[in-house]
Design a protein around this motif. Structure first.
Motif, PDB file in Angstrom:
ATOM      1  N   ASN A  64       0.834  -1.201   0.000  1.00  0.00           N
ATOM      2  CA  ASN A  64       0.000   0.000   0.000  1.00  0.00           C
ATOM      3  C   ASN A  64       0.870   1.254   0.000  1.00  0.00           C
ATOM      4  N   ALA A  65       0.199   2.368  -0.190  1.00  0.00           N
ATOM      5  CA  ALA A  65       0.836   3.682  -0.039  1.00  0.00           C
ATOM      6  C   ALA A  65       0.342   4.264   1.291  1.00  0.00           C
ATOM      7  N   SER A  66       1.214   4.973   1.984  1.00  0.00           N
ATOM      8  CA  SER A  66       0.810   5.497   3.296  1.00  0.00           C
ATOM      9  C   SER A  66       1.470   6.830   3.580  1.00  0.00           C
ATOM     10  N   GLY A  67       0.995   7.455   4.643  1.00  0.00           N
ATOM     11  CA  GLY A  67       1.601   8.682   5.141  1.00  0.00           C
ATOM     12  C   GLY A  67       2.476   8.362   6.346  1.00  0.00           C
ATOM     13  N   GLY A  68       3.642   8.975   6.434  1.00  0.00           N
ATOM     14  CA  GLY A  68       4.559   8.722   7.551  1.00  0.00           C
ATOM     15  C   GLY A  68       4.163   9.521   8.779  1.00  0.00           C
TER      16      GLY A  68
ATOM     17  N   ASN B  84     -10.975  11.218   3.231  1.00  0.00           N
ATOM     18  CA  ASN B  84     -10.159  12.423   3.439  1.00  0.00           C
ATOM     19  C   ASN B  84      -8.825  12.032   4.069  1.00  0.00           C
ATOM     20  N   PHE B  85      -7.786  12.783   3.744  1.00  0.00           N
ATOM     21  CA  PHE B  85      -6.549  12.679   4.513  1.00  0.00           C
ATOM     22  C   PHE B  85      -6.870  13.169   5.923  1.00  0.00           C
ATOM     23  N   GLU B  86      -6.043  12.780   6.863  1.00  0.00           N
ATOM     24  CA  GLU B  86      -6.329  13.024   8.273  1.00  0.00           C
ATOM     25  C   GLU B  86      -6.128  14.489   8.647  1.00  0.00           C
ATOM     26  N   THR B  87      -6.691  14.867   9.809  1.00  0.00           N
ATOM     27  CA  THR B  87      -6.364  16.194  10.358  1.00  0.00           C
ATOM     28  C   THR B  87      -5.035  16.084  11.107  1.00  0.00           C
TER      29      THR B  87
ATOM     30  N   VAL C 227       5.808   4.554   2.036  1.00  0.00           N
ATOM     31  CA  VAL C 227       5.470   5.891   2.539  1.00  0.00           C
ATOM     32  C   VAL C 227       5.610   6.876   1.381  1.00  0.00           C
ATOM     33  N   THR C 228       4.522   7.577   1.080  1.00  0.00           N
ATOM     34  CA  THR C 228       4.550   8.498  -0.058  1.00  0.00           C
ATOM     35  C   THR C 228       4.590   9.960   0.370  1.00  0.00           C
ATOM     36  N   ASN C 229       4.353  10.193   1.655  1.00  0.00           N
ATOM     37  CA  ASN C 229       4.367  11.582   2.148  1.00  0.00           C
ATOM     38  C   ASN C 229       4.466  11.557   3.659  1.00  0.00           C
ATOM     39  N   LEU C 230       4.944  12.644   4.238  1.00  0.00           N
ATOM     40  CA  LEU C 230       4.795  12.815   5.681  1.00  0.00           C
ATOM     41  C   LEU C 230       3.335  13.183   5.912  1.00  0.00           C
TER      42      LEU C 230
ATOM     43  N   VAL D  67       0.155   5.723   8.260  1.00  0.00           N
ATOM     44  CA  VAL D  67      -1.311   5.671   8.192  1.00  0.00           C
ATOM     45  C   VAL D  67      -1.749   5.537   6.741  1.00  0.00           C
ATOM     46  N   GLY D  68      -2.790   4.726   6.543  1.00  0.00           N
ATOM     47  CA  GLY D  68      -3.321   4.572   5.194  1.00  0.00           C
ATOM     48  C   GLY D  68      -4.753   4.063   5.233  1.00  0.00           C
ATOM     49  N   MET D  69      -5.320   3.912   4.045  1.00  0.00           N
ATOM     50  CA  MET D  69      -6.756   3.627   3.940  1.00  0.00           C
ATOM     51  C   MET D  69      -7.049   2.232   3.369  1.00  0.00           C
TER      52      MET D  69
HETATM   53  N1  HPA Z   1      -2.921   9.320   4.877  1.00  0.00           N
HETATM   54  C1  HPA Z   1      -3.714   8.285   4.551  1.00  0.00           C
HETATM   55  N2  HPA Z   1      -3.511   7.537   3.489  1.00  0.00           N
HETATM   56  C2  HPA Z   1      -2.437   7.810   2.714  1.00  0.00           C
HETATM   57  C3  HPA Z   1      -1.567   8.874   3.004  1.00  0.00           C
HETATM   58  C4  HPA Z   1      -1.826   9.669   4.157  1.00  0.00           C
HETATM   59  O1  HPA Z   1      -1.099  10.620   4.491  1.00  0.00           O
HETATM   60  N3  HPA Z   1      -0.618   8.877   2.035  1.00  0.00           N
HETATM   61  C5  HPA Z   1      -0.904   7.853   1.185  1.00  0.00           C
HETATM   62  N4  HPA Z   1      -2.012   7.202   1.596  1.00  0.00           N
END
Ligand code: HPA
Length: 273
Positions: free
Chosen positions: A113-117, A192-195, A234-237, A210-212
């Motif tokens: 998956n792709a996630s946020g760090g 939505n991306f998180e707050t 991880v694709t972004n902070l 974190v991811g969806m």
């Molecule tokens: N948050 C949730 N899901 C994601 C993110 C994120 O920052 N980046 C990639 N998938």
């Protein structure tokens, strides 16, 4: 169609196509991580639309193909495109493909998956081996009547991410000269991306990214007796740690950059299975 007919229907369609010798390993490719599928040789591609029980993702960056072939000479199946809970499909859409694959004898599900760090060192481009997860979404695809023939009402989640597979991933990373970290994946429903406040809370709760996605599939796979491994790119902070707003375009662009490393890792990993 009732759930068990759907599973029988999907399994019958794939058996008609591939016979009884279906690969034991299935790799699910996350957002923007389709590159590995291009490295599969002797590939036979079946559109999800042609397999009962497989629904097409509505998310950009997710095609809908099951690819059966070989990676580094090892038989594998690849799911190019996944269903997310936030798309609003019924839970069956997440459940059915995994149970169909289990019916065909699949033993291991490798989820990417792709996630946020969530921690400053989880910078874009990091490959994080998923050690464990936190389901903070309120969503669980196992809610509803339980079919005891498939798995228990109260499935155990000790070693949700198989320790032996994690050790092999670490070995594969070393041998393929791909740097990896290890951490806890937080599942948020999205879309939505998180707050920033949520991100501070997730980090305080012990998560690293974190991811969806991923967690629903892990739950279904563990319930029906598959072993699971997970790799998060991880694709972004995450929000509040990042210095600019987040976007799906950035997720896809950063995932594409890391997809080559992920493909090298997976190629080596399947040889060790
Ligand atoms: N948050 C949730 N899901 C994601 C993110 C994120 O920052 N980046 C990639 N998938």
């Amino acid at each position: 169609m009732n759930p068990s007919d759907l599973i029988e229907g999907g399994a019958a369609a794939l058996e008609a196509r591939f016979g009884k010798a279906f690969p034991k390993d299935v790799i699910v490719l996350g957002s923007g991580l389709g590159r590995f599928a291009d490295t599969v040789t002797d590939a036979v591609r079946v559109a999800y639309a042609d397999i009962p029980g497989f629904s097409r993702s509505t998310v950009v960056g997710h095609s809908g193909n099951l690819i059966v072939g070989k990676a580094a000479g090892v038989p594998v199946a690849v799911m190019q495109g996944r269903i997310h809970a936030f798309e609003g499909h019924p839970p069956q859409a997440i459940v059915a493909p995994i149970r169909i694959l289990r019916r065909l004898g699949v033993e291991r599900l490798i989820l990417t998956n792709a996630s946020g760090g969530l921690k400053p060192h989880m910078v874009p481009g990091t490959l994080m081996l998923i050690e464990d997860h936190i389901n903070f979404s309120g969503f669980n695809p196992l809610v509803g009547p339980n079919d005891e023939r498939i798995g228990p009402r109260f499935p155990d989640m000790t070693d949700a991410y198989d320790p032996k597979l994690r050790a092999l991933l670490t070995q594969a990373a070393r041998e393929a000269s791909v740097e990896v970290k290890s951490g806890i994946y937080m599942f948020a429903l999205g879309p939505n991306f998180e707050t920033a406040a949520e991100i501070r809370m997730y980090a305080a709760l012990g998560a690293d990214a974190v991811g969806m996605s991923t967690v629903p599939e892990c739950l279904v796979a563990r319930h029906c007796g598959m072993k699971v491994a997970g790799i998060s790119v991880v694709t972004n902070l995450a929000t509040g740690i990042a210095t600019r707003p987040l976007s799906h375009e950035e997720t896809l662009a950063e995932a594409a950059k890391a997809a080559e490393k992920l493909a090298s890792l997976l190629q080596r990993f399947v040889q060790l299975l």
